[in-house]
Design an enzyme around this catalytic site. Sequence first.
Site, PDB file in Angstrom:
ATOM      1  N   GLY A  74       0.757  -1.256   0.000  1.00 47.77           N
ATOM      2  CA  GLY A  74       0.000   0.000   0.000  1.00 47.77           C
ATOM      3  C   GLY A  74       0.781   1.296   0.000  1.00 47.77           C
ATOM      4  NE  ARG A  98       0.982  -8.886  -1.327  1.00 49.70           N
ATOM      5  CZ  ARG A  98       2.116  -8.204  -1.534  1.00 49.70           C
ATOM      6  NH1 ARG A  98       3.179  -8.500  -0.831  1.00 49.70           N
ATOM      7  NH2 ARG A  98       2.182  -7.266  -2.440  1.00 49.70           N
ATOM      8  CG  ASP A 111       4.423  -1.340  -8.253  1.00 54.08           C
ATOM      9  OD1 ASP A 111       5.424  -1.214  -8.972  1.00 54.08           O
ATOM     10  OD2 ASP A 111       4.488  -1.647  -7.049  1.00 54.08           O
ATOM     11  CB  CYS A 136      11.355  -3.262  -8.386  1.00 47.50           C
ATOM     12  SG  CYS A 136      10.705  -4.745  -7.649  1.00 47.50           S
TER      13      CYS A 136
END
Lengths: 161, 295
Positions: free
Chosen positions: B111, B136, B175, B226
């Site tokens: 988050g 999560r 993401d 990433c």
Amino acid sequence: MMEPIKDFARQLNSNISLDENLTVRRQNRFFLLNKTLKPLASKDFFHAGIYLGKEKDGVFFPSFNLLAMIADKKANKVTVDEKTEWLFICGRDVFKRGIIRVIGSMKKGSYTLILNSYSECLGFGKVLSDLHEAKEGAVVKNILDIGDFLRREKSSSKTHS
Amino acid sequence: MMSGREFFISRYQELGWKYEDVELKQAIRINSMNAEKASLLKRLESRGIKLEKIPFLEDGYWICKSEFSVGATSEYLLGLYSIQEAAAQVPATLFTELTDKTVLDACSAPGGKTVQLADLMKNTGVIIALDIEKRRLTALSNQLERCRVENTITYNLDARQASTVGVKFDRILLDVPCSGNFATDRDWFKRRTIPDVERNAKLQREILTQAAKVLKDDGEIVYSTCSLEPEENELNMDWAVKNLNVQVEEVRCHGEKARASIFGRHLDSSVENCRRIWPSRTQGFFVCKLKKVCA
């Protein structure tokens, strides 16, 4: 549906009015929505809008959002110094020497919000002895403080490690 | 064998980056909806926390010195700032105008970026945040409560099922789950293989496909990973341009322009608009912005 929240606010000598149409209960948790979120809450959501707290075995456990909302209104409040702020968020009780300011009832057995010198709400506690009569020692028992966020993280990582 | 330290390092060299050991700096992001920047900086300074402004971020600061954890101060617990790695702060800033928009954060937990979006939106509009893992979502809820986010609803849902929410979105943050990079995982070179990377790339394409379906005609998707592996980045964007009726928009942000020619493959020239952030003071990252091509 709102009674547990209103009853909790009354314990702090406060009144809170929330729009009933925008307050939802999901299992044992309460949320305050806005008009945009309301139609989306008909689906099976996990979290929505402002989390207000949860009820467990007939006891209401407030969220920090709700405490902050009450702190903006008339309520029992104790403002503490920086050292006491640190101790309080580590789970410790409030000692008389750490108190800077008191608003509202400080009678033994009453509940009070704990604020820092910026008037930010750190949590709440129960008055252990009449503040005006107490000479030293713990005067407010810590019931809930914002250090709880760290404790939740730790307990969650233990559970899943 | 398509794995191992030397294999991956030689790939990075082919992409124009010479491997170097990196030492990541911890970073914070000021939650401007909860804190006035100047006064918060003063408060942190009075606690002995030395900060350095991150030049490419509006609200980001590196921690230069602190005698205690910046995750245990009252200011953190009150939601005045969040701990968020510098490169991870970039994607949410790439959207144009977020106020009052309907935003999808498709892979949202834990988050950090959801809170950043709410901050950029000034708690207006609505964020629909999904995550496939229920546990999560608890971490996400804690973040939302700590940072006093009011405009977000979360569902335990796979991003590939976003259309079941029944909403069309102005902005979508993807993401996506990825292979990560060595800067944040010391065993990365030992654990990762190209088949892993390709498995993630396939999942990412499935998520992209669903996102394109629920995007409004004038909407924007920000895609980020990433990962440093082109399969999850440039090659996926080339695939998206060719299959999803989207184009890669130019963005101005930290990082270098991506290459449109990779391992002998010539990609759509617009892939150059993507940005690669090689590990240095930040971890590795890849970001880009997609828009629907209107007829």
